[in-house]
Design an enzyme around this catalytic site. Structure first.
Site, PDB file in Angstrom:
ATOM      1  N   ASP A 172      19.513  -4.535 114.849  1.00 39.56           N
ATOM      2  CA  ASP A 172      20.611  -4.804 113.943  1.00 39.56           C
ATOM      3  C   ASP A 172      21.509  -4.215 114.493  1.00 39.56           C
ATOM      4  OD1 ASP A 172      22.427  -5.476 112.157  1.00 39.56           O
ATOM      5  OD2 ASP A 172      21.223  -4.995 110.482  1.00 39.56           O
TER       6      ASP A 172
ATOM      7  N   CYS B 136      17.881 -14.311 112.045  1.00 36.69           N
ATOM      8  CA  CYS B 136      17.821 -12.831 112.117  1.00 36.69           C
ATOM      9  C   CYS B 136      18.132 -12.774 109.486  1.00 36.69           C
ATOM     10  CB  CYS B 136      18.962 -11.952 112.806  1.00 36.69           C
ATOM     11  SG  CYS B 136      20.621 -13.056 112.365  1.00 36.69           S
TER      12      CYS B 136
ATOM     13  N   CYS C  49      25.825 -12.219 113.439  1.00 30.97           N
ATOM     14  CA  CYS C  49      25.502 -11.237 114.300  1.00 30.97           C
ATOM     15  C   CYS C  49      24.064 -11.615 115.489  1.00 30.97           C
ATOM     16  CB  CYS C  49      25.316  -9.700 114.242  1.00 30.97           C
ATOM     17  SG  CYS C  49      26.544  -8.817 113.046  1.00 30.97           S
ATOM     18  N   ARG C  50      23.513 -11.674 115.191  1.00 34.90           N
ATOM     19  CA  ARG C  50      22.274 -11.798 116.890  1.00 34.90           C
ATOM     20  C   ARG C  50      21.918 -13.073 116.636  1.00 34.90           C
ATOM     21  NH1 ARG C  50      17.743  -7.666 114.467  1.00 34.90           N
ATOM     22  NH2 ARG C  50      18.980  -8.347 112.353  1.00 34.90           N
ATOM     23  N   SER C  51      21.503 -13.789 115.404  1.00 41.90           N
ATOM     24  CA  SER C  51      21.189 -15.468 115.434  1.00 41.90           C
ATOM     25  C   SER C  51      22.069 -15.688 115.910  1.00 41.90           C
ATOM     26  CB  SER C  51      19.601 -15.468 114.294  1.00 41.90           C
ATOM     27  OG  SER C  51      20.755 -15.670 113.849  1.00 41.90           O
TER      28      SER C  51
ATOM     29  N   ASN D 290      22.333 -14.097 110.047  1.00 43.14           N
ATOM     30  CA  ASN D 290      22.808 -14.491 110.719  1.00 43.14           C
ATOM     31  C   ASN D 290      24.025 -14.943 110.893  1.00 43.14           C
ATOM     32  OD1 ASN D 290      23.090 -18.814 110.766  1.00 43.14           O
ATOM     33  ND2 ASN D 290      22.304 -17.841 112.376  1.00 43.14           N
TER      34      ASN D 290
END
Ligand code: 4NP
Length: 169
Positions: free
Chosen positions: A137, A19, A24-26, A22
């Site tokens: 995001d 993401c 939050c999402r990934s 690195n």
């Protein structure tokens, strides 16, 4: 193990989630997918990692909001943020982008056509949320943004895992 069963000798498939930051999402994708892999006794078949296209959070734990929402669903996120590097395109078999901006940045970094072919969109594996073909995001969003990320990842990781297992046969 029978003489002809070499499942333990195969190299694990290496999957990198990417993401922007690195944090939050990934790292959440990595945690959700690892939990699925562990539950199914597949830990020796996969190696997971995550990275960001932006390096400003390198060394940081995942965002406290992401950790808090994830832990309520049983995922302990312990990854430390790192920026993606050129050698990741050689080291990993599959590179999973969370959104179109991530994908574009990854595409620019790929040194060869074979490296470029490793990039896939996480949105391709979202099946239960027709309004989403990417993982948005959540950084400037409230609690619902983080819950949405986890909903999308729980859906897409399951489908991605099935797809990778088929490719490995
Ligand atoms: P991520 O979220 O890409 O899912 O880790 C973000 C993290 C940090 C920033 C933006 C998005 N940032 O602007 O610092």
């Amino acid at each position: 193990m029978t003489k002809h069963d070499n499942s333990n000798q195969k190299k694990p498939m290496k999957v990198l989630f990417v993401c922007l930051g690195n944090i939050c999402r990934s790292p959440a994708a990595q945690g959700v997918m690892q939990a699925m892999i562990d539950r199914r006794g597949l830990s020796d078949r996969f190696y997971l990692d995550s990275a960001g296209t932006y390096g400003g959070h390198a060394g940081d734990m995942p965002d406290y909001r992401m950790r808090s929402h994830a832990s309520k669903r049983g995922y302990m996120l312990t990854h430390r943020s790192r920026q993606i590097k050129g050698s990741d395109f050689e080291d990993f078999d599959v590179i999973v982008a969370m959104d179109e901006s991530n994908r574009r940045n990854l595409s620019r970094m790929a040194a060869t056509v074979d490296e470029e072919r490793k990039i896939v969109m996480m949105g391709r594996y979202i099946t239960k949320f027709p309004n989403y073909d990417y993982v948005p995001d959540p950084y400037y969003e409230g609690a619902e943004g983080f819950e949405l990320v986890l909903d999308l990842l729980e859906d897409s990781c399951e489908v991605l895992l099935e797809s990778l297992l088929k490719q490995m046969k």
